[in-house]
Design a protein around this motif. Structure first.
Motif, short mmCIF file in Angstrom:
data_model
loop_
_atom_site.label_atom_id
_atom_site.label_comp_id
_atom_site.label_asym_id
_atom_site.label_seq_id
_atom_site.Cartn_x
_atom_site.Cartn_y
_atom_site.Cartn_z
N TYR A 139 -54.89 -46.48 1.51
CA TYR A 139 -55.16 -47.40 2.62
C TYR A 139 -56.03 -46.75 3.69
N ILE A 140 -55.66 -45.55 4.10
CA ILE A 140 -56.39 -44.89 5.19
C ILE A 140 -57.84 -44.64 4.80
N HIS A 141 -58.05 -44.15 3.58
CA HIS A 141 -59.42 -43.89 3.14
C HIS A 141 -60.26 -45.16 3.15
N LEU A 142 -59.68 -46.25 2.63
CA LEU A 142 -60.42 -47.51 2.57
C LEU A 142 -60.65 -48.07 3.96
N ARG A 143 -59.65 -48.00 4.81
CA ARG A 143 -59.79 -48.50 6.18
C ARG A 143 -60.91 -47.74 6.91
N LEU A 144 -60.90 -46.43 6.82
CA LEU A 144 -61.92 -45.64 7.51
C LEU A 144 -63.30 -45.87 6.89
N LEU A 145 -63.36 -46.03 5.58
CA LEU A 145 -64.63 -46.34 4.94
C LEU A 145 -65.19 -47.65 5.46
N PHE B 211 -59.40 -43.82 13.89
CA PHE B 211 -58.13 -43.33 13.38
C PHE B 211 -56.97 -43.79 14.26
N ARG B 212 -57.17 -43.72 15.57
CA ARG B 212 -56.11 -44.15 16.49
C ARG B 212 -55.80 -45.64 16.32
N THR B 213 -56.84 -46.48 16.21
CA THR B 213 -56.64 -47.91 16.01
C THR B 213 -55.90 -48.18 14.71
N MET B 214 -56.27 -47.43 13.66
CA MET B 214 -55.59 -47.57 12.38
C MET B 214 -54.12 -47.23 12.51
N CYS B 215 -53.81 -46.13 13.21
CA CYS B 215 -52.41 -45.74 13.39
C CYS B 215 -51.63 -46.80 14.16
N ALA B 216 -52.26 -47.34 15.20
CA ALA B 216 -51.59 -48.35 16.03
C ALA B 216 -51.23 -49.58 15.17
N GLU B 217 -52.14 -50.02 14.33
CA GLU B 217 -51.86 -51.18 13.49
C GLU B 217 -50.83 -50.85 12.42
N LEU B 218 -50.87 -49.60 11.95
CA LEU B 218 -49.94 -49.19 10.91
C LEU B 218 -48.49 -49.17 11.39
N VAL B 219 -48.26 -48.70 12.61
CA VAL B 219 -46.89 -48.55 13.09
C VAL B 219 -46.37 -49.80 13.78
N GLN C 239 -41.25 -44.65 11.20
CA GLN C 239 -41.25 -44.89 9.76
C GLN C 239 -42.27 -45.99 9.43
N ILE C 240 -42.97 -45.81 8.32
CA ILE C 240 -43.99 -46.78 7.91
C ILE C 240 -43.34 -47.93 7.15
N ASN C 241 -43.60 -49.15 7.61
CA ASN C 241 -43.13 -50.34 6.93
C ASN C 241 -44.01 -50.57 5.69
N ARG C 242 -43.46 -50.40 4.52
CA ARG C 242 -44.24 -50.43 3.29
C ARG C 242 -44.81 -51.82 2.97
N GLN C 243 -44.10 -52.85 3.33
CA GLN C 243 -44.63 -54.18 3.10
C GLN C 243 -45.82 -54.44 4.02
N HIS C 244 -45.70 -54.00 5.26
CA HIS C 244 -46.81 -54.11 6.20
C HIS C 244 -48.01 -53.31 5.70
N LEU C 245 -47.75 -52.13 5.15
CA LEU C 245 -48.83 -51.31 4.61
C LEU C 245 -49.55 -52.04 3.48
N LYS C 246 -48.81 -52.70 2.60
CA LYS C 246 -49.43 -53.46 1.51
C LYS C 246 -50.30 -54.59 2.04
N GLU C 247 -49.82 -55.23 3.09
CA GLU C 247 -50.61 -56.33 3.67
C GLU C 247 -51.89 -55.80 4.31
N ALA D 74 -48.53 -30.41 -1.98
CA ALA D 74 -48.54 -31.55 -2.90
C ALA D 74 -47.46 -32.56 -2.54
N ASP D 75 -46.30 -32.06 -2.15
CA ASP D 75 -45.18 -32.94 -1.81
C ASP D 75 -45.42 -33.70 -0.50
N SER D 76 -46.40 -33.26 0.28
CA SER D 76 -46.69 -33.95 1.54
C SER D 76 -47.64 -35.12 1.35
N GLY D 77 -48.08 -35.33 0.12
CA GLY D 77 -48.98 -36.45 -0.16
C GLY D 77 -48.25 -37.78 -0.18
N ASP D 78 -49.01 -38.84 0.03
CA ASP D 78 -48.47 -40.21 -0.02
C ASP D 78 -49.62 -41.08 -0.53
#
Length: 453
Positions: free
Chosen positions: A406-412, A443-451, A4-12, A396-400
């Motif tokens: 975050y992912i788009h900006l991180r990869l950019l 992408f892998r590094t982003m996922c690791a930091e995200l979780v 599960q994604i920690n939403r506060q961590h995601l905001k940070e 559409a329901d699978s969107g977040d």
């Protein structure tokens, strides 16, 4: 249970990337401030302001699979103009043809020999015998809808829920909770009640399609053979053939829009699956970014049009435009079809598309994320639900939105551009394995930091 994604961590994490973007894109920021003085929202089209980050990245130059911004950063481009530059930016063969044609004339409202050559190439690829040209795929879709209504004498169009076919009024509709056709959210200035022009059905639902057609008032079905603009939704076995059969049964024309699904090969899904549409529309990639569109039709339809259209009022019929079929776009299409969007290049692009998806799948599995990666030839996309969607609503329901931003900006910030508004990547002839491997690592590094928050 999946991670599960920690939403506060995601905001940070998002705040960190926002600051990194600001620190490294100062010239783009200045260009944006200047642009706001003379352009609405500071961009040529309002959607250009909706990328993640506090302002758009301003492009200085683009070539092949890369572009460079005004701050001097170079990016691997997996967006590729949302298919408009599927050929890679400014492919040499197309650029050479454009340069030659510019010196010989750009537009004259008269045919060039290239028009018949390009039409023959399209006939070979897609199977339809006769072709016409427009300035965009949007125009192509508008024109075939008009022709369908004229020939059949019927008013309604059937579209797929959550579809996108350019800025065609009839397509900005959806289904409400009671099953009625209503205008889609965000539909700006809808000219009439969408229920007057359109019926909407879910993708992969043949029963719903037959119910919509059974009224006897549907001129045409307009659809992609696989949905791409709400997320990739693949047709189930037998679905597309079933739609074809229903169209014939109820005297309705089938319009296949291959503008994005050409990612599966030179003849798109129409050729790959042996489809037999009445009309086929496509644009964008065929001229390597020079604005163009085209539509093919059967001989039967062409004969019906010829009988019904009066020469004396042809310029008032709502079909065509003074720049349609111009000499420059046809020269660009001829070069692109013969030298860029070739069988050999598609083979490479599709292999790289699978490699890109393999990297996404590996990261999803490693970090036990409840996500899924869909494949469509040279195109791939991940969604934030653990199974492949069957309908546009499921996609559409699978969107977040928060996670996507975050992912788009991180990869950019890491040097990789993917398609906005969803998480799609497209390979071009100039994309390399190193480009894909670099994205996989990022992408892998982003996922690791995200979780791990």
């Amino acid at each position: 249970m999946s991670t599960q994604i920690n939403r506060q961590h995601l905001k940070e994490l998002r705040a960190k990337e926002e600051q990194r973007f600001l620190d490294t894109h100062k010239k783009s920021a200045a260009a944006f401030e200047d642009s706001k003085k003379v352009m609405h929202e500071g961009v040529p089209m309002s959607w250009m302001a909706k990328w993640p980050g506090s302002h758009p990245v301003f492009v200085k130059e683009a070539k092949g699979a890369r572009f460079t911004d005004v701050d001097g950063h170079t990016y691997v481009d997996f967006c590729l103009g949302d298919t408009g530059s599927m050929t890679g930016h400014s492919p040499d063969a197309t650029v050479a043809a454009i340069r030659e044609q510019v010196g010989k004339g750009i537009t004259a409202m008269l045919p060039t020999e290239d028009a018949a050559i390009v039409s023959g190439l399209l006939k070979e690829r897609f199977g339809l015998p006769l072709w016409q040209f427009t300035v965009s795929a949007t125009d192509a879709n508008r024109h075939v809808i008009r022709y369908s209504r004229m020939i059949t004498g019927r008013s309604k169009i059937v579209v797929i829920d959550r579809c996108y076919h350019g800025s065609v009024d009839e397509t900005f509709a959806t289904i409400d909770d009671a099953g009625f056709t209503v205008k889609r959210e965000g539909n700006i200035g809808a000219p009439v009640d969408l229920a007057e022009t359109t019926r909407v059905v879910e993708f992969n639902d043949l029963a719903a399609m037959e119910k919509a057609l059974a009224h006897g008032d549907v001129a045409a079905i307009l659809m992609e053979p696989a949905m791409t603009n709400i997320g990739i939704v693949l047709p189930q076995d037998g679905y597309l053939v079933g739609v074809q059969e229903l169209a014939k049964k109820y005297g309705t024309y089938l319009i296949i829009d291959e503008t994005h699904t050409i990612s599966v090969g030179p003849g798109g899904m129409t050729k790959a699956l042996g489809l037999k549409p009445d009309f086929l529309t496509i644009g964008k990639a065929l001229a390597a970014g020079i604005p163009t569109g085209t539509f093919g039709m059967t001989q039967e339809i062409a004969d019906a049009i010829k009988k019904m259209v009066e020469l004396e009022i042809i310029d008032l019929g709502g079909i065509g435009g003074t720049l349609a079929g111009n000499a420059l776009s046809l020269a660009a299409m001829k070069a692109t079809l013969t030298e860029v969007l070739t069988e050999a290049n598609f083979e490479r692009m599709i292999a790289l598309g699978n490699l890109w998806c393999d990297g996404i799948d590996a990261a999803i599995k490693e970090f036990d994320l409840d996500w899924h990666c869909n494949r469509l030839g040279a195109r791939g996309e991940y969604i934030f639900k653990g199974k492949q969607p069957v309908t546009g609503k499921e996609a559409a329901d699978s969107g977040d939105f928060e996670l996507e931003q975050y992912i788009h900006l991180r990869l950019l910030n890491d040097g990789y551009l993917i398609t906005p508004f969803h998480n799609m990547a497209l390979m071009c002839p100039d994309t390399t394995e190193a480009d894909v491997d670099g994205h996989t690592a990022a992408f892998r590094t982003m996922c690791a930091e995200l979780v791990n928050g």
